[in-house]
Design an enzyme around this catalytic site. Structure first.
Site, short mmCIF file in Angstrom:
data_model
loop_
_atom_site.label_atom_id
_atom_site.label_comp_id
_atom_site.label_asym_id
_atom_site.label_seq_id
_atom_site.Cartn_x
_atom_site.Cartn_y
_atom_site.Cartn_z
N GLU A 720 0.89 -1.16 0.00
CA GLU A 720 0.00 0.00 0.00
C GLU A 720 0.93 1.20 0.00
O GLU A 720 1.70 1.37 0.94
CB GLU A 720 -0.85 0.04 1.27
CG GLU A 720 -1.59 -1.23 1.59
CD GLU A 720 -2.92 -1.32 0.89
OE1 GLU A 720 -3.29 -0.36 0.19
OE2 GLU A 720 -3.58 -2.36 1.02
N CYS A 754 -2.11 8.97 3.98
CA CYS A 754 -1.93 8.60 2.58
C CYS A 754 -3.14 9.06 1.78
O CYS A 754 -3.05 9.37 0.60
CB CYS A 754 -1.78 7.09 2.47
SG CYS A 754 -2.97 6.23 3.47
P1 NAD Z 1 8.36 4.69 4.62
O1 NAD Z 1 8.27 4.04 3.31
O2 NAD Z 1 9.49 5.60 4.85
O3 NAD Z 1 8.43 3.61 5.76
C1 NAD Z 1 7.50 2.58 5.85
C2 NAD Z 1 8.15 1.39 6.54
O4 NAD Z 1 9.14 0.89 5.67
C3 NAD Z 1 8.84 1.73 7.83
O5 NAD Z 1 8.62 0.70 8.74
C4 NAD Z 1 10.29 1.76 7.43
O6 NAD Z 1 11.17 1.46 8.47
C5 NAD Z 1 10.35 0.70 6.38
N1 NAD Z 1 11.46 0.78 5.45
C6 NAD Z 1 12.15 1.88 5.06
N2 NAD Z 1 13.08 1.53 4.19
C7 NAD Z 1 12.99 0.22 4.01
C8 NAD Z 1 13.69 -0.71 3.23
N3 NAD Z 1 14.68 -0.36 2.43
N4 NAD Z 1 13.32 -2.00 3.28
C9 NAD Z 1 12.29 -2.37 4.07
N5 NAD Z 1 11.62 -1.55 4.82
C10 NAD Z 1 11.96 -0.26 4.81
O7 NAD Z 1 6.98 5.42 4.87
P2 NAD Z 1 6.48 6.23 6.13
O8 NAD Z 1 7.19 7.55 6.15
O9 NAD Z 1 6.55 5.41 7.35
O10 NAD Z 1 4.95 6.43 5.78
C11 NAD Z 1 4.52 7.40 4.93
C12 NAD Z 1 4.22 6.84 3.56
O11 NAD Z 1 3.32 5.76 3.68
C13 NAD Z 1 3.51 7.82 2.65
O12 NAD Z 1 4.04 7.71 1.35
C14 NAD Z 1 2.06 7.35 2.67
O13 NAD Z 1 1.33 7.73 1.54
C15 NAD Z 1 2.23 5.89 2.78
N6 NAD Z 1 1.06 5.26 3.34
C16 NAD Z 1 0.23 4.55 2.52
C17 NAD Z 1 -0.92 3.95 3.01
C18 NAD Z 1 -1.85 3.18 2.15
O14 NAD Z 1 -2.70 2.47 2.67
N7 NAD Z 1 -1.74 3.27 0.84
C19 NAD Z 1 -1.21 4.07 4.38
C20 NAD Z 1 -0.35 4.80 5.19
C21 NAD Z 1 0.80 5.36 4.66
#
Ligand code: NAD
Length: 964
Positions: A720, A754
């Protein structure tokens, strides 16, 4: 309105005979004042009535068909519709300007009635609008009182048993005196309302005028009453007798309200007036309570409200020296009953009054006046747009099946029946069919208008603050694992506060966690699905028991304002309950048997699931992905976001407490970039459930696609990702709703959802007025630390986010026009704040219009027409959410078909998806997989298997179910 002339128009009778025509007709009347040209009017007329074509008479169909825009007939019809609606509105509304209003009230007095004036207004969305509302009342009183007071006295309306009473009488709404009227924040709201109410009271007093406080929806009632009482207890106003408030008899609480009011008035030692009404928000209260899962605050049956009204009338008459009765009703039985009690108790006729609505039941008003009663006419005035909304309310009321006027004038119900005692009418009320019991209902959000809920939340916030600074180790196979490195989780509202210190896993820890999950898989996967579902229900029960505490952790750790944090906890509960219900459904094999052969289609768990979650819905998203994996028989490595790992530790505590076996869930906080490669690349992982940014989501998808020789399955990736969500505001949109919808969607939780709106695409004719109102509404939002109940815009999540958003704003300033810049600098030393920023006339191709910012930044884009608006909305890689505010059925149909998003919202906010009701997830570059909270989400965590068995032995086969 019940005169022949009215019926000659046949409009109401026609509407009353057919519910679907009525809905379309009233919707059309509602949109009419915003339509600028005759073509627009015709187009809407046709669109609305097209939808109920089959219900129209042949003649009407013919007229509509030939009335194309640009034809003589078309223009004539448009003019006709406009003038008819205007004439209808004039029946109920006294005028727009003070001069017109003066004329109307002079006429009302000549007919022998008193009046009370009420300003119809658009919703008050900004402090500027609240100032205008207040000023209108100040001017009204000052402008009218000298003239009206100089008019010749009419004894019956200008005096009571003790002498003269004020002639200028106004009714107002307290929620219109403060744009952020918020029962969650009673103190802040009361201060703001009082500061605008006092000058009105002073003005009224100085001019010998009267002020009545209207009571609106239930959620505002307690606070409205409280503010009223507090102001009138102040030394300056304590002896001011020319004031009053409303009691709504349709509330079962009304008896108590009235007793409380009496006790208070006795303390105050100066009487007040009480307008007793049945209540004007019945439908609204029913809809809202049902939608939110809250107790219905109104009586469900009409006779109950009638009965309550009679009880309260008696109480008022018994205490008329303190609570002076003003009976607001058109129901002759209710009024006759009141008069009878007044006579029994020897209450002088002028010690109470009857109030009726302007334009309704004129003959009745006359009748009471002739009997010597003081009849006061509730007289609304104001502009045409809010005027039409008011007109529609009156029309709905008059055509409602419960309307006394309808019964008496239109349906010729006998006098005996009309005058029947309410408790006797009870037996005649048809029984309503019971609603079917649902297997899942959303957990209701907390109603923070209730004092006990506010106290519980405040207490939890204080208690959780006392638990700051603890350490949270990894939990692998049920064992605590300490690490060298750690993550400090800070309170974004107060950056010096460390909420907790969380161990940061290494890649080796990640490998251990995967191994632990693998080891636990065999046993867990064989547990009956129903038992696994029960674990989820236990988790939900634990969350319910600790809901304020969990919400408080979110307030402190993620800067979520109260209601946002509360909604996140309820969503987590919903995921548990909903997926528990779904697995029971999915675990029943689907059979397709034929004689001699049994075929079963069933699901099996996939194996080890790595859950990688974001911080912005710290409990709900993590819980949703985790319990979906668990309930389908998989084991889990749970990797929360760095910024919300303490809240995640609380989830782990819950899962441990309910007895989920060791190793089935492993808590693995850590830095994504460091442990991500191990989690994603491990050959022992079967599913990766990720929610977060597009960059990370796509890299996970790429890495998971690479196969390793040791792998036993092709990895399933569910991601997502982000969005660049748009709301289209059409030329005919209801701006009260559109402005509020865009403000909420863009700025709640500082735009860090999001689903948040980051582009408002406004169709040209609405552009300027939308933008003006948007800017002033946004300016009025309260910025502050998340733990304060007044806060609407809290901090952003951390320093990185703050810098990134600020850099983006600076960059955008270079080529876009900034309309509202708010740095929230007054809070800069304390936390990571960015105030709301609005850019206007934004180029659709600019970075501002294309990239996800994930902060309180909104781009407003101008579109020539609806076609272009849709084109702009779709002109992005993302496809998560979108919204449309429009009152054109044809444009809404197009939006449904053409907007490329996973979740489309019409005439409402675009955030706040609820499990089951709004299954959530994007298309295009916003996500892979089916929607969370949907009936098919769980299937992604399972393998579909089909088993066929030949059941024939020696020519004999058991009967199939169908044969039996
Ligand atoms: P992010 O992608 O920075 O982090 C998400 C998760 O991924 C965290 O747990 C992080 O530690 C992990 N992560 C980071 N780098 C990684 C890697 N290389 N490998 C594996 N895991 C890794 O996002 P965020 O800042 O936590 O959240 C915000 C983003 O999430 C926004 O883009 C938002 O739109 C999206 N979001 C989407 C939904 C949806 O349902 N579509 C819901 C909530 C948030």
């Amino acid at each position: 309105m019940f005169e022949r002339r009215w019926w000659d128009d046949r409009i109401l009778s026609w509407a009353m005979s057919d519910e679907s025509v009525k809905v379309q007709m009233f919707r059309f009347v509602d949109v009419l004042p915003t339509l600028k040209t005759h073509d627009d009017i015709i187009r809407h007329l046709q669109e609305y009535f097209d939808e109920v074509d089959a219900h129209l008479s042949g003649a009407v169909r013919l007229v509509l068909e030939y009335s194309q825009p640009n034809t003589v007939l078309g223009r004539a019809l448009a003019l006709n519709a406009l003038s008819n609606a205007r004439r209808m509105a004039e029946q109920f509304i006294a005028g727009t300007k003070v001069e017109e209003v003066l004329q109307t009230v002079s006429r009302i007095r000549k007919q022998g009635f008193a009046f009370t004036l009420n300003l119809l207004g658009e919703a008050i969305l900004s402090e500027e609008e609240a100032d205008v509302y207040q000023q209108t009342y100040l001017n009204l009183i000052a402008g009218m009182a000298p003239q009206v007071n100089s008019w010749p006295e009419i004894l019956q309306v200008d005096s009571d048993q003790q002498g003269p009473i004020p002639r200028v009488n106004v009714s107002l709404k307290l929620s219109a005196l403060y744009s952020q009227f918020n029962p969650t924040d009673p103190l802040g709201t009361a201060d703001a309302v009082k500061s605008r109410l006092r000058p009105i009271m002073r003005q009224a007093r100085a001019h010998g005028s009267y002020v009545h406080v209207d009571v609106e929806q239930y959620a505002h009632k307690s606070l409205t009453t409280k503010i009223f009482k507090q102001v009138l207890m102040e030394d300056e106003f304590r002896d001011f007798p020319d004031v009053g408030i409303v009691i709504q008899a349709y509330l079962p609480e009304a008896d108590r309200d009235l007793r409380d009011l009496l006790a208070w008035v006795k303390k105050r030692e100066t009487p007040i007036w009480v307008r007793l009404v049945k209540g004007a928000y019945w439908d609204y209260e029913m809809v809202v309570a049902k939608a939110r899962g809250w107790p219905v605050p109104v009586f469900r049956k009409k006779w109950q409200s009638d009965d309550s009204f009679e009880r309260q009338t008696r109480f008022l008459m018994q205490n008329h020296q303190w609570l002076r009765p003003a009976l607001g009703s058109h129901n002759l039985r209710s009024l006759a009953h009141a008069i009878a009690w007044a006579q029994m108790l020897n209450v002088p006729q002028s010690a109470y009054e009857i109030q009726m609505l302007y334009g309704m039941g004129g003959e009745q008003a006359q009748l009471f006046a002739e009997m010597g009663h003081r009849v006061r006419i509730y007289t609304p005035f104001g502009e045409s747009i809010p005027g039409m909304a008011y007109l529609v309310r009156r029309l709905l009321e008059n055509t409602s099946n419960d309307s006394f006027l309808r019964h008496s004038f239109v349906e010729n119900i006998s006098v005996e029946d009309l005058m029947m005692k309410p408790t006797e009418a009870r037996t005649q009320t048809p029984q309503q069919p019971e609603e079917p019991v649902k297997s899942f209902v959303n957990e209701p959000h907390t109603d923070f208008s209730k004092a006990d809920a506010r106290e519980a939340m405040q207490q939890a916030i204080d208690e959780v603050a006392g638990q700051f600074g603890q350490e949270y180790p990894l939990i692998i196979k049920g064992r605590i694992v300490e690490t060298q490195a750690s993550i400090e989780s800070r309170n974004p509202s107060h950056k010096s506060q460390i909420v907790g210190t969380v161990s940061a896993a290494t890649p080796d820890n990640a490998a251990d966690a995967i191994q632990a999950a693998r080891d636990a898989f065999r046993k867990w996967s064989r547990l009956k699905p129903n038992y696994r579902a029960e674990y989820l229900e236990l988790a939900a029960a634990e969350m319910r028991n600790h809901r304020f505490e969990l919400a408080a952790w979110e307030v402190h750790e993620c800067g979520k304002p109260w209601s946002e944090a509360d909604a996140d906890v309820t969503e987590a509960i919903d995921f548990c309950m909903y997926y528990a219900a779904q697995i029971r459904r999915l675990s029943v094999p689907q059979h397709c048997n034929v004689p001699g052969e049994e075929n079963a289609y069933l699901y099996r768990p996939r194996g080890v699931v790595v859950v990688i979650a974001p911080w912005n819905f710290p409990l709900a998203i993590l819980t949703g992905m985790t319990v979906a994996a668990l309930v389908t028989g998989n084991t889990v490595v749970m990797k929360p976001a760095e910024q919300s790992s303490v809240t995640a530790a609380k989830l782990m505590e819950i899962l441990t407490n309910i007895g989920i076996p060791d190793g089935v869930v492993n808590y693995l906080p850590g830095i994504g970039e460091e442990i991500g490669p191990e989690l994603v690349g491990s050959p022992d992982v079967d599913v990766i459930a990720f929610t977060g940014s597009r960059a990370v989501g796509l890299s996970i998808n790429r890495e998971a696609a690479a196969t390793d020789d040791r792998q036993r399955s092709v990895k399933q990736v569910i991601t997502e990702m982000g969005g660049k969500n748009a709301i289209i505001v059409d030329a005919d949109a209801d701006l009260d709703e559109a402005v509020l919808g865009v403000v909420n969607s863009a700025f709640s939780y500082s735009g860090q959802k999001c689903s948040a709106c980051s582009r408002a695409i406004v169709v040209e004719p609405a552009y300027d007025s939308f933008l003006d109102r948007l800017i002033s509404a946004t300016k009025s939002l309260q910025i502050g630390p998340a733990e304060l109940p007044s806060t609407i815009i809290g901090p952003v999540i951390d320093e990185d986010a703050q810098c990134r958003i600020q850099e983006f704003i600076e960059l955008a300033k270079q080529d876009c026009q900034i309309k509202l810049a708010s740095s929230a600098s007054e809070f800069a030393a304390e936390g990571y704040y960015v105030g709301p920023n609005v850019f206007a006339n934004v180029d659709r191709n600019s970075r501002l219009a294309q990239e996800e910012i994930f902060g309180p930044v909104l781009a407003v884009i101008n579109a020539i027409d609806f076609d272009e608006a849709i084109e702009i909305a779709n002109d992005t890689d993302y496809g998560l959410t979108a919204g449309v505010f429009s009152r054109s059925p044809a444009n809404l149909k197009r939006a449904r078909q053409e907007l490329q998003v996973g979740n489309l919202y019409i005439n409402r906010d675009i955030t706040g998806a609820l499990v089951e009701r709004h299954p959530f997830g994007g298309i295009k570059m916003s996500g892979i997989g089916s929607k969370s909270g949907s009936f098919d989400y769980l299937k992604q965590f399972m393998l579909p298997i089909n088993i066929s068995e030949n059941t024939m032995r020696r020519g004999f086969a058991p009967l199939t179910d169908r044969q039996k």
